[in-house]
Design an enzyme around this catalytic site. Structure first.
Site, mmCIF file in Angstrom:
data_model
loop_
_atom_site.group_PDB
_atom_site.id
_atom_site.type_symbol
_atom_site.label_atom_id
_atom_site.label_comp_id
_atom_site.label_asym_id
_atom_site.label_seq_id
_atom_site.Cartn_x
_atom_site.Cartn_y
_atom_site.Cartn_z
ATOM 1 N N HIS A 1 38.208 88.075 29.767
ATOM 2 C CA HIS A 1 38.072 88.624 28.410
ATOM 3 C C HIS A 1 38.259 87.570 27.327
ATOM 4 C CE1 HIS A 1 38.851 93.151 29.416
ATOM 5 N NE2 HIS A 1 37.759 92.672 29.956
ATOM 6 N N ASN B 1 51.885 97.904 40.689
ATOM 7 C CA ASN B 1 51.843 98.481 39.346
ATOM 8 C C ASN B 1 52.786 99.670 39.265
ATOM 9 O OD1 ASN B 1 50.433 100.437 40.652
ATOM 10 N ND2 ASN B 1 48.589 100.328 39.415
ATOM 11 N N MET B 2 52.889 100.227 38.066
ATOM 12 C CA MET B 2 53.911 101.247 37.829
ATOM 13 C C MET B 2 53.658 102.516 38.625
ATOM 14 S SD MET B 2 56.264 99.909 36.152
ATOM 15 C CE MET B 2 57.317 101.189 35.504
ATOM 16 N N GLU B 3 52.402 102.936 38.742
ATOM 17 C CA GLU B 3 52.188 104.212 39.418
ATOM 18 C C GLU B 3 51.038 104.123 40.409
ATOM 19 O OE1 GLU B 3 50.063 103.342 36.190
ATOM 20 O OE2 GLU B 3 52.002 104.274 35.734
ATOM 21 N N CYS C 1 26.888 78.315 15.392
ATOM 22 C CA CYS C 1 26.424 77.354 16.403
ATOM 23 C C CYS C 1 26.893 77.684 17.816
ATOM 24 C CB CYS C 1 26.837 75.921 16.025
ATOM 25 S SG CYS C 1 28.601 75.558 16.298
ATOM 26 N N GLY D 1 49.632 94.839 37.752
ATOM 27 C CA GLY D 1 49.731 95.312 36.371
ATOM 28 C C GLY D 1 48.487 95.995 35.874
ATOM 29 N N GLN E 1 42.376 89.949 32.863
ATOM 30 C CA GLN E 1 41.722 90.563 31.697
ATOM 31 C C GLN E 1 42.570 90.319 30.448
ATOM 32 O OE1 GLN E 1 41.640 94.857 31.471
ATOM 33 N NE2 GLN E 1 43.396 95.064 32.826
ATOM 34 N N SER F 1 45.405 99.074 37.586
ATOM 35 C CA SER F 1 45.165 99.856 38.777
ATOM 36 C C SER F 1 43.823 99.430 39.345
ATOM 37 C CB SER F 1 45.173 101.325 38.394
ATOM 38 O OG SER F 1 43.982 101.898 38.806
ATOM 39 N N CYS G 1 33.959 76.908 11.289
ATOM 40 C CA CYS G 1 33.626 75.944 12.338
ATOM 41 C C CYS G 1 33.822 74.519 11.824
ATOM 42 C CB CYS G 1 32.180 76.151 12.764
ATOM 43 S SG CYS G 1 31.676 75.083 14.114
#
Length: 275
Positions: free
Chosen positions: A123, A240-242, A134, A214, A105, A216, A172
């Protein structure tokens, strides 16, 4: 879930198709600002006030200042040990006829900088533009992206808006178009590209090990993906951290900074045959 690295390593050694879902936590150790939560402001705004189609329609100059600032910041940031471990693992496994796909993401391209080849950026990217006229999507690493933005985008709250006229904002370069460009990122209130989602679905159907790194597995986007993999009986490992409310649905959970936990998890297993 188990914090048993030896057990994870056994599963890892046998896996042929590994899907790695990554979120903001993998880039935090590279010093990438997120503009979310406490202290996450650019001038007076949080990302969700600027990263919308409405904000861009209302004030394209301000939104471009924000993205120009983020692009310039990223040019000085480097992949950390987590990004590098993922890219090195992909390189090594590909020689063994095994595959890794990274589904991220993040829009910072640090996976690409680290050398990851098989990358799905759900993303979009800070370094791609899309024409509002265009629809052409193009990679763009120019610094600054257009002359009018040179030296603009300072984040402190006292900074005045540059109020750049639309015709001086990024344009563009396709023949005869010169439409206003926008960042090729998914904004709040926009949907993900269905083609990319189809590719993600395909990868998740064939993966035999899934890592959530990184982020959850209960928050978007991993929440869309990891549970369906887990439901097929495929092991899911969170880095991950928690711990999170859904952590107990997954086979492994390794707490701590990804740059510390991931490299030993993805290092060469003694059973790997290196030709």
């Amino acid at each position: 879930p188990r914090i048993d690295m030896a057990d994870f390593r056994e599963v890892f050694a046998k896996a042929k198709h590994i899907a790695i879902i990554t979120g903001a936590g993998v880039s935090a150790e590279s010093g990438v600002p997120t503009f979310r939560g406490a202290g996450g402001f650019w001038r007076k705004w949080q990302a969700q006030e600027l990263a919308t189609p409405e904000a861009f329609a209302r004030n394209p100059s301000r939104v471009w200042e924000f993205y120009h600032y983020r692009r310039e910041v990223m040019l000085s940031k480097h992949p950390n040990p987590a990004h590098i471990a993922i890219a090195e693992c992909e390189r090594r496994l590909s020689k063994q006829g095994r595959s890794i796909v990274v589904i991220t993401q993040n829009i910072d391209e640090l996976h690409r900088k680290a050398g990851t080849k098989h990358l799905l950026e759900i993303h979009g990217s800070l370094f791609k533009t899309r024409c509002t006229n265009c629809g052409n999507v193009a990679a763009n690493y120019k610094s600054p992206i257009c002359p009018a933005l040179a030296g603009k985008g300072a984040p402190d709250p006292e900074t005045e808006d540059a109020t750049i006229p639309v015709e001086d904002l990024p344009q563009c370069e396709e023949d005869g178009c010169s439409g206003l460009l926008r960042p090729h990122v998914v904004w709040f209130g926009e949907t993900l590209d269905p083609d990319i989602l189809t590719e993600v679905e395909k990868e998740l159907e064939i993966c035999d090990l899934c890592l959530v790194v990184g982020t959850s597995s209960v928050v978007y986007p991993a929440a869309m993906f990891a549970p369906q993999v887990s439901a097929r009986g495929v092991p899911v490992a969170e880095f991950n951290m928690e711990a999170t409310p859904a952590t107990n649905r997954f086979r492994f959970h390794f707490p701590g900074p990804c740059g510390t936990t991931l490299p030993p998890a993805l290092a060469r297993h003694q059973t790997e045959i290196i030709s």
